[in-house]
Design a protein around this motif. Structure first.
Motif, PDB file in Angstrom:
ATOM      1  N   LEU A 194       2.570  20.051   5.383  1.00  0.00           N
ATOM      2  CA  LEU A 194       1.580  20.311   5.108  1.00  0.00           C
ATOM      3  C   LEU A 194       0.625  21.645   4.418  1.00  0.00           C
ATOM      4  CD1 LEU A 194      -1.460  20.734   6.662  1.00  0.00           C
ATOM      5  CD2 LEU A 194      -0.523  22.348   8.696  1.00  0.00           C
ATOM      6  N   GLN A 195       2.094  22.316   4.399  1.00  0.00           N
ATOM      7  CA  GLN A 195       2.196  23.607   3.622  1.00  0.00           C
ATOM      8  C   GLN A 195       1.578  22.984   2.017  1.00  0.00           C
ATOM      9  OE1 GLN A 195       1.487  27.038   4.013  1.00  0.00           O
ATOM     10  NE2 GLN A 195       0.642  26.954   2.801  1.00  0.00           N
ATOM     11  N   ALA A 196       2.848  22.394   1.740  1.00  0.00           N
ATOM     12  CA  ALA A 196       2.324  21.662   0.319  1.00  0.00           C
ATOM     13  C   ALA A 196       1.263  20.870  -0.766  1.00  0.00           C
ATOM     14  CB  ALA A 196       3.506  20.299  -0.170  1.00  0.00           C
ATOM     15  N   TRP A 197       1.458  20.261   1.211  1.00  0.00           N
ATOM     16  CA  TRP A 197      -0.709  19.200   0.408  1.00  0.00           C
ATOM     17  C   TRP A 197      -1.206  20.532   0.160  1.00  0.00           C
ATOM     18  CZ3 TRP A 197      -5.227  19.534   3.076  1.00  0.00           C
ATOM     19  CH2 TRP A 197      -6.450  18.471   2.787  1.00  0.00           C
ATOM     20  N   ARG A 198      -1.464  21.530   0.917  1.00  0.00           N
ATOM     21  CA  ARG A 198      -2.753  22.591   1.319  1.00  0.00           C
ATOM     22  C   ARG A 198      -2.398  23.882  -0.605  1.00  0.00           C
ATOM     23  NH1 ARG A 198      -2.660  24.561   7.359  1.00  0.00           N
ATOM     24  NH2 ARG A 198      -4.762  23.857   8.111  1.00  0.00           N
ATOM     25  N   ASP A 199      -1.583  23.881  -0.809  1.00  0.00           N
ATOM     26  CA  ASP A 199      -0.993  24.453  -1.444  1.00  0.00           C
ATOM     27  C   ASP A 199      -1.885  23.911  -2.418  1.00  0.00           C
ATOM     28  OD1 ASP A 199       0.195  26.453  -0.589  1.00  0.00           O
ATOM     29  OD2 ASP A 199       1.708  25.989  -1.085  1.00  0.00           O
ATOM     30  N   THR A 200      -1.329  22.441  -2.709  1.00  0.00           N
ATOM     31  CA  THR A 200      -1.783  21.410  -3.875  1.00  0.00           C
ATOM     32  C   THR A 200      -3.158  20.998  -4.298  1.00  0.00           C
ATOM     33  OG1 THR A 200      -0.261  20.036  -4.073  1.00  0.00           O
ATOM     34  CG2 THR A 200      -1.826  19.011  -4.877  1.00  0.00           C
ATOM     35  N   HIS A 201      -4.217  21.045  -2.892  1.00  0.00           N
ATOM     36  CA  HIS A 201      -5.185  21.364  -2.530  1.00  0.00           C
ATOM     37  C   HIS A 201      -6.221  22.355  -2.882  1.00  0.00           C
ATOM     38  CE1 HIS A 201      -3.739  17.999  -1.321  1.00  0.00           C
ATOM     39  NE2 HIS A 201      -5.491  16.650  -2.285  1.00  0.00           N
ATOM     40  N   GLY A 202      -5.654  23.200  -2.384  1.00  0.00           N
ATOM     41  CA  GLY A 202      -6.001  24.498  -2.975  1.00  0.00           C
ATOM     42  C   GLY A 202      -6.343  25.450  -1.174  1.00  0.00           C
TER      43      GLY A 202
ATOM     44  N   GLU B  71       1.342  -1.174   0.004  1.00  0.00           N
ATOM     45  CA  GLU B  71       0.556  -0.319  -0.084  1.00  0.00           C
ATOM     46  C   GLU B  71       0.742   0.888   0.096  1.00  0.00           C
ATOM     47  OE1 GLU B  71      -3.236  -0.704  -0.938  1.00  0.00           O
ATOM     48  OE2 GLU B  71      -2.332  -2.397  -0.702  1.00  0.00           O
ATOM     49  N   VAL B  72       1.986   1.384   0.389  1.00  0.00           N
ATOM     50  CA  VAL B  72       3.253   2.177   0.734  1.00  0.00           C
ATOM     51  C   VAL B  72       3.612   2.639  -0.455  1.00  0.00           C
ATOM     52  CG1 VAL B  72       5.281   3.427   1.644  1.00  0.00           C
ATOM     53  CG2 VAL B  72       3.999   1.728   2.956  1.00  0.00           C
ATOM     54  N   ALA B  73       3.813   1.679  -1.598  1.00  0.00           N
ATOM     55  CA  ALA B  73       4.180   1.354  -3.239  1.00  0.00           C
ATOM     56  C   ALA B  73       2.809   2.541  -3.648  1.00  0.00           C
ATOM     57  CB  ALA B  73       4.522   0.683  -3.126  1.00  0.00           C
ATOM     58  N   LYS B  74       1.758   1.722  -3.469  1.00  0.00           N
ATOM     59  CA  LYS B  74       0.889   2.367  -4.192  1.00  0.00           C
ATOM     60  C   LYS B  74       1.186   3.697  -3.806  1.00  0.00           C
ATOM     61  CE  LYS B  74      -1.947  -1.687  -4.512  1.00  0.00           C
ATOM     62  NZ  LYS B  74      -3.403  -2.266  -3.900  1.00  0.00           N
ATOM     63  N   ALA B  75       0.578   4.468  -2.657  1.00  0.00           N
ATOM     64  CA  ALA B  75       0.814   5.334  -2.267  1.00  0.00           C
ATOM     65  C   ALA B  75       1.798   6.509  -3.228  1.00  0.00           C
ATOM     66  CB  ALA B  75       0.834   5.505  -0.949  1.00  0.00           C
ATOM     67  N   ALA B  76       2.690   6.187  -2.932  1.00  0.00           N
ATOM     68  CA  ALA B  76       3.236   7.037  -3.273  1.00  0.00           C
ATOM     69  C   ALA B  76       3.635   6.620  -4.934  1.00  0.00           C
ATOM     70  CB  ALA B  76       5.277   6.413  -3.454  1.00  0.00           C
ATOM     71  N   GLU B  77       3.250   6.203  -5.898  1.00  0.00           N
ATOM     72  CA  GLU B  77       3.073   6.051  -7.271  1.00  0.00           C
ATOM     73  C   GLU B  77       1.176   6.828  -7.428  1.00  0.00           C
ATOM     74  OE1 GLU B  77       3.050   5.597 -10.690  1.00  0.00           O
ATOM     75  OE2 GLU B  77       4.246   4.235  -9.627  1.00  0.00           O
ATOM     76  N   GLU B  78       0.733   7.544  -6.380  1.00  0.00           N
ATOM     77  CA  GLU B  78      -0.316   7.793  -6.929  1.00  0.00           C
ATOM     78  C   GLU B  78      -0.642   9.352  -5.996  1.00  0.00           C
ATOM     79  OE1 GLU B  78      -2.944   6.427  -3.660  1.00  0.00           O
ATOM     80  OE2 GLU B  78      -3.426   4.947  -5.005  1.00  0.00           O
ATOM     81  N   GLY B  79       1.135   9.910  -5.745  1.00  0.00           N
ATOM     82  CA  GLY B  79       1.920  10.765  -5.491  1.00  0.00           C
ATOM     83  C   GLY B  79       1.625  11.738  -3.940  1.00  0.00           C
ATOM     84  N   LYS B  80       0.996  10.477  -3.190  1.00  0.00           N
ATOM     85  CA  LYS B  80       1.076  10.810  -1.528  1.00  0.00           C
ATOM     86  C   LYS B  80       2.182  10.915  -0.977  1.00  0.00           C
ATOM     87  CE  LYS B  80      -2.499   9.160  -1.782  1.00  0.00           C
ATOM     88  NZ  LYS B  80      -4.063   8.136  -0.215  1.00  0.00           N
ATOM     89  N   TYR B  81       2.432  11.686   0.373  1.00  0.00           N
ATOM     90  CA  TYR B  81       3.605  12.197   0.760  1.00  0.00           C
ATOM     91  C   TYR B  81       4.272  10.845   1.381  1.00  0.00           C
ATOM     92  CZ  TYR B  81       2.879  16.495  -0.939  1.00  0.00           C
ATOM     93  OH  TYR B  81       2.536  17.574  -1.625  1.00  0.00           O
ATOM     94  N   ILE B  82       5.579  10.631   1.022  1.00  0.00           N
ATOM     95  CA  ILE B  82       6.341   9.033   2.234  1.00  0.00           C
ATOM     96  C   ILE B  82       7.197   9.779   2.977  1.00  0.00           C
ATOM     97  CG2 ILE B  82       6.624   6.937   1.757  1.00  0.00           C
ATOM     98  CD1 ILE B  82       3.937   7.296   1.162  1.00  0.00           C
ATOM     99  N   LEU B  83       7.522   9.435   4.286  1.00  0.00           N
ATOM    100  CA  LEU B  83       8.995  10.467   4.775  1.00  0.00           C
ATOM    101  C   LEU B  83       8.920   8.584   5.679  1.00  0.00           C
ATOM    102  CD1 LEU B  83      10.746  12.026   6.039  1.00  0.00           C
ATOM    103  CD2 LEU B  83       8.666  12.456   7.344  1.00  0.00           C
ATOM    104  N   GLY B  84      10.130   8.441   5.669  1.00  0.00           N
ATOM    105  CA  GLY B  84      10.990   7.293   6.318  1.00  0.00           C
ATOM    106  C   GLY B  84      11.679   7.295   6.799  1.00  0.00           C
TER     107      GLY B  84
END
Length: 229
Positions: A216-224, A71-84
């Protein structure tokens, strides 16, 4: 914005990550067990430090086969943010979501102390609230933080600006002083130092806080959405 903090047997920085999200940016955050098969509700996934599965075989070598990693791989492919972070970085390299590998520290000792990092790329969703070239204090705690890759991979990291953080005083022998890297797309980052342990001056440094405000700011900018500040 919704955050997931993954939990593997042996994770020990999951609470730190949860509290960092909760107390620095006040966003919804959940612990997600390693057997989970759906991360679709989440916008950012944190893979915390610790000793998943006791670091048997290699650090992260067993965790990378956990159901949640599909599911992490899918999320990464979808452009979601992953921090390890720390062991999370090791897991991401073992899973092929980031290039290279983490080896035993060149001193053959566990290193646990503050480290000074240089921000080499402040254009990622994780670093936008830092200045380019800024020096920040973030603690380390690892025995296998020695980042290694071959010369061809290293050149790609340089060319694509994937080297996000470097050590100012290399504590583990990492090639080119690398402390953290991202994927080519910039939405997956792994780092050995612990920003979640540096979100308050009471902890000795609050330099890690900007990573969470950046996300958070990157996500908010992407989602307006409205400004984080």
């Amino acid at each position: 914005m919704r955050f997931a903090v993954l939990v593997f047997p042996g994770s020990n920085c999951d609470i730190d990550c949860y509290k960092a999200v909760e107390e620095t940016i006040g966003q919804p955050v959940d612990y997600v067990w390693h057997t989970a098969t759906d991360l679709s509700p989440y916008d950012c996934i944190l893979v915390p430090g610790g000793f998943s599965y006791g670091d048997y075989l290699r650090c992260g070598a067993i965790s990378r086969f956990a159901p949640v990693m599909n599911e992490v791989a899918k999320a990464a492919e979808e452009g979601k943010y992953i921090l390890g972070i720390c062991n999370g970085f090791q897991i991401l390299t073992e899973a092929g979501l980031l290039p290279g590998a983490l080896r035993r520290n060149d001193s053959m000792k566990f290193r646990c102390h503050d480290s000074v990092l240089k921000v080499n790329n402040n254009t990622t969703p994780f670093t936008r609230d830092y200045a380019q070239g800024q020096e920040i204090v973030i603690p380390i705690a690892h025995g296998e933080g020695n980042y290694y890759c071959d010369e061809e991979t290293l050149q790609k990291l340089r060319d694509n600006r994937q080297i996000v953080f470097t050590y100012q005083n290399n504590p583990n022998g990492s090639v080119e002083d690398i402390a953290g890297i991202c994927n080519e797309r910039g939405n997956v980052i792994g780092m050995m130092p612990h920003p979640e342990r540096a979100v308050s001056s009471l902890l000795g440094s609050d330099d890690g806080k900007a990573m969470f405000t950046s996300i958070l700011q990157a996500w908010r900018d992407t989602h307006g959405a409205a400004n984080v500040r």
